[in-house]
Each structure stands twice: as C-alpha cells, then as structure tokens.
Design a protein around this motif. Structure first.
Motif, PDB file in Angstrom:
ATOM      1  N   VAL A   1       0.114   2.732   8.917  1.00 14.26           N
ATOM      2  CA  VAL A   1       1.083   1.809   8.307  1.00 14.26           C
ATOM      3  C   VAL A   1       1.552   2.431   6.995  1.00 14.26           C
ATOM      4  O   VAL A   1       0.746   2.698   6.100  1.00 14.26           O
TER       5      VAL A   1
ATOM      6  N   LYS B   1       7.177  -3.765  -1.095  1.00  9.63           N
ATOM      7  CA  LYS B   1       7.227  -5.112  -1.722  1.00  9.63           C
ATOM      8  C   LYS B   1       8.453  -5.913  -1.289  1.00  9.63           C
ATOM      9  O   LYS B   1       9.004  -6.704  -2.046  1.00  9.63           O
TER      10      LYS B   1
ATOM     11  N   LYS C   1       4.300  -6.135   6.000  1.00 12.09           N
ATOM     12  CA  LYS C   1       3.829  -7.331   6.701  1.00 12.09           C
ATOM     13  C   LYS C   1       4.472  -7.434   8.085  1.00 12.09           C
ATOM     14  O   LYS C   1       3.800  -7.720   9.081  1.00 12.09           O
TER      15      LYS C   1
ATOM     16  N   GLU D   1      -6.236  -0.375   1.570  1.00  7.94           N
ATOM     17  CA  GLU D   1      -5.391  -1.484   1.086  1.00  7.94           C
ATOM     18  C   GLU D   1      -5.995  -2.830   1.488  1.00  7.94           C
ATOM     19  O   GLU D   1      -5.395  -3.604   2.246  1.00  7.94           O
TER      20      GLU D   1
HETATM   21  C1  LIG Z   1       0.268  -1.025   1.823  1.00  5.90           C
HETATM   22  C2  LIG Z   1       1.744  -1.032   2.193  1.00  5.90           C
HETATM   23  C3  LIG Z   1       1.902  -0.723   3.689  1.00  5.90           C
HETATM   24  C4  LIG Z   1       2.331  -2.417   1.890  1.00  5.90           C
HETATM   25  O1  LIG Z   1       3.671  -2.453   2.334  1.00  5.90           O
HETATM   26  P1  LIG Z   1       4.763  -3.406   1.663  1.00  5.90           P
HETATM   27  O2  LIG Z   1       5.961  -3.372   2.513  1.00  5.90           O
HETATM   28  O3  LIG Z   1       4.928  -3.052   0.233  1.00  5.90           O
HETATM   29  O4  LIG Z   1       4.030  -4.822   1.733  1.00  5.90           O
HETATM   30  P2  LIG Z   1       4.749  -6.254   1.899  1.00  5.90           P
HETATM   31  O5  LIG Z   1       5.938  -6.305   0.998  1.00  5.90           O
HETATM   32  O6  LIG Z   1       4.977  -6.541   3.341  1.00  5.90           O
HETATM   33  O7  LIG Z   1       3.613  -7.199   1.334  1.00  5.90           O
HETATM   34  C5  LIG Z   1       3.067  -8.304   2.064  1.00  5.90           C
HETATM   35  C6  LIG Z   1       2.175  -9.055   1.111  1.00  5.90           C
HETATM   36  O8  LIG Z   1       1.087  -8.186   0.678  1.00  5.90           O
HETATM   37  C7  LIG Z   1       1.140  -8.032  -0.730  1.00  5.90           C
HETATM   38  N1  LIG Z   1       0.790  -6.635  -1.030  1.00  5.90           N
HETATM   39  C8  LIG Z   1       1.461  -5.528  -0.684  1.00  5.90           C
HETATM   40  N2  LIG Z   1       0.816  -4.432  -1.126  1.00  5.90           N
HETATM   41  C9  LIG Z   1      -0.276  -4.884  -1.767  1.00  5.90           C
HETATM   42  C10 LIG Z   1      -1.335  -4.231  -2.445  1.00  5.90           C
HETATM   43  N3  LIG Z   1      -1.389  -2.903  -2.553  1.00  5.90           N
HETATM   44  N4  LIG Z   1      -2.313  -5.010  -2.989  1.00  5.90           N
HETATM   45  C11 LIG Z   1      -2.258  -6.361  -2.899  1.00  5.90           C
HETATM   46  N5  LIG Z   1      -1.273  -7.029  -2.246  1.00  5.90           N
HETATM   47  C12 LIG Z   1      -0.300  -6.291  -1.705  1.00  5.90           C
HETATM   48  C13 LIG Z   1       2.544  -8.367  -1.153  1.00  5.90           C
HETATM   49  O9  LIG Z   1       2.615  -8.792  -2.495  1.00  5.90           O
HETATM   50  C14 LIG Z   1       2.892  -9.483  -0.173  1.00  5.90           C
HETATM   51  O10 LIG Z   1       2.290 -10.683  -0.599  1.00  5.90           O
HETATM   52  P3  LIG Z   1       3.050 -12.126  -0.454  1.00  5.90           P
HETATM   53  O11 LIG Z   1       3.195 -12.312   1.048  1.00  5.90           O
HETATM   54  O12 LIG Z   1       2.102 -13.071  -1.068  1.00  5.90           O
HETATM   55  O13 LIG Z   1       4.351 -11.961  -1.140  1.00  5.90           O
HETATM   56  C15 LIG Z   1       2.554   0.003   1.337  1.00  5.90           C
HETATM   57  O14 LIG Z   1       2.235  -0.198  -0.026  1.00  5.90           O
HETATM   58  C16 LIG Z   1       2.271   1.453   1.698  1.00  5.90           C
HETATM   59  O15 LIG Z   1       2.963   2.038   2.513  1.00  5.90           O
HETATM   60  N6  LIG Z   1       1.252   2.078   1.047  1.00  5.90           N
HETATM   61  C17 LIG Z   1       0.935   3.484   1.215  1.00  5.90           C
HETATM   62  C18 LIG Z   1       0.338   3.770   2.566  1.00  5.90           C
HETATM   63  C19 LIG Z   1      -0.909   2.946   2.821  1.00  5.90           C
HETATM   64  O16 LIG Z   1      -1.803   2.849   1.995  1.00  5.90           O
HETATM   65  N7  LIG Z   1      -0.957   2.341   4.028  1.00  5.90           N
HETATM   66  C20 LIG Z   1      -2.094   1.568   4.505  1.00  5.90           C
HETATM   67  C21 LIG Z   1      -2.795   2.425   5.516  1.00  5.90           C
HETATM   68  S1  LIG Z   1      -3.880   1.497   6.532  1.00  5.90           S
END
Ligand SMILES: CC(C)(COP(=O)(O)OP(=O)(O)OC[C@H]1O[C@@H](n2cnc3c(N)ncnc32)[C@H](O)[C@@H]1OP(=O)(O)O)[C@@H](O)C(=O)NCCC(=O)NCCS
Length: 155
Positions: free
Chosen positions: A74, A82, A87, A111
C-alpha cells in the motif's frame, strides 16, 4: 492536478507501481518488489491513477491460504496523501477478499495507526503460520530482523 480514480491495475501501471514501491522502499517504509514479481501479481493490485495514466497510489490483496489473505504494497504518492486514497485502496482490497470468501485479512506494517483506523488490530506473528510457510522463510529479515507489526481484521 488531475482528479485520480481507483481501479484494478492494468499492465501499463506496473512501472508506476514499481517506482512508487522503490521510493518508499528506499525510505525503509515497505519492501520493494521486482518487476517480474509485479507482473506475476498484477491481478492482485488496485491503483489510484490520474486521467493521464500516472499511477499515484497502489495496494494489493494476496491470497495466502484458504482462509487468509494479506494486504501488501500500500503506497500513496506524497502529493496525494491525506486525501482518503490509502483508505479507499485498503477498503477495495477488503471488499475483494469478502467477494472471494476469505474473511481474515492481515498486513505487516509500520503504519499501525493508519490500519487501526481501518479496523485492524495488532496480532501475534504466531497467529499467521501460513504466512511464515509461504513467504517469510524467503525474506532476508526472517526471523530475527523483522520489525514490521502484524495486524489483522476479521470481516
Ligand atoms: C500510510 C499511507 C498508505 C496512508 O495513505 P493516505 O492516503 O495518506 O491515508 P488516508 O488519507 O486514506 O487516511 C485514512 C485515515 O488514516 C489517517 N492516517 C493516514 N496516515 C496516517 C498515519 N501515518 N498515522 C496515523 N493516521 C494516519 C488519516 O488521517 C485518515 O484518518 P480519518 O479517516 O480520521 O481522516 C501513506 O502515508 C503511504 O503511502 N505511506 C508510505 C508507504 C507505507 O508506509 N505504506 C504502508 C505499507 S503496509
């Protein structure tokens, strides 16, 4: 900025997925995957893609056993984070798992808070023996250097 859409991956997305995973892999946030592995797992993937065909997010549902699937790879491009795309990718994977009749889905992640918000709970690696048989034995981090957090959701 083009408004992207969520859809299943097609063959033209693979290089974009590869580059996304490579960038986050270099930062130590996830495991990068080779092009050949991505081609053979193309059907596991959902992507977030712009109307110009740029892949700005991805995620995959991988079947591990008859009652167990894994969410992998992911990643959302920093410009698109964000905004709910992460999600939506995870929800698409969970929906596909339900359709397939697989009701336990896990993830190995750094995460924790993101997946907790989506209903996952931290579990013990010993509850995922099938994952260890299938994949972990081949991973250079197994068994002592794996620091990813195992989390699971029951659908
Ligand atoms: C982790 C990741 C996939 C999140 O994607 P994103 O599109 O920013 O997340 P979303 O906007 O869909 O967030 C959904 C919810 O999670 C929360 N959230 C997102 N990242 C978060 C984090 N690092 N810590 C806490 N909460 C988080 C958001 O605030 C949101 O909360 P809400 O529904 O209360 O508003 C993204 O930051 C990413 O690509 N990270 C780098 C790669 C990685 O670590 N992937 C995971 C591998 S398993």
């Amino acid at each position: 900025m083009n408004k992207p859409i969520l859809r299943k991956a097609i063959i033209h997305d693979i290089e974009g997925i590869y580059n996304l995973l490579l960038e986050f892999g270099k930062a130590g946030k996830l495991l990068p995957r080779s092009l050949s592995e991505l081609y053979s797992h193309l059907r596991d993937f959902f992507v977030i893609a712009t109307s110009k065909g740029k892949t700005v997010g991805c995620g995959a549902l991988s079947i591990i056993w008859k009652d167990l699937a894994e969410i992998r790879s992911v990643a959302i491009h920093p410009d698109y984070q964000k905004q709910g795309w992460g999600k939506r990718i995870v929800e698409a994977c969970l929906s596909e798992s339900l359709t397939l009749g697989i009701y336990r889905v896990f993830v190995l992640t750094y995460e924790k808070e993101f997946f907790k918000k989506l209903g996952f709970e931290v579990t013990d690696r010993s509850h995922l023996p099938e994952k260890i048989w299938v994949d972990c034995f081949r991973c250079p981090k197994y068994p002592d250097n794996c620091d990813e957090i195992p989390m699971i959701i029951e659908l």
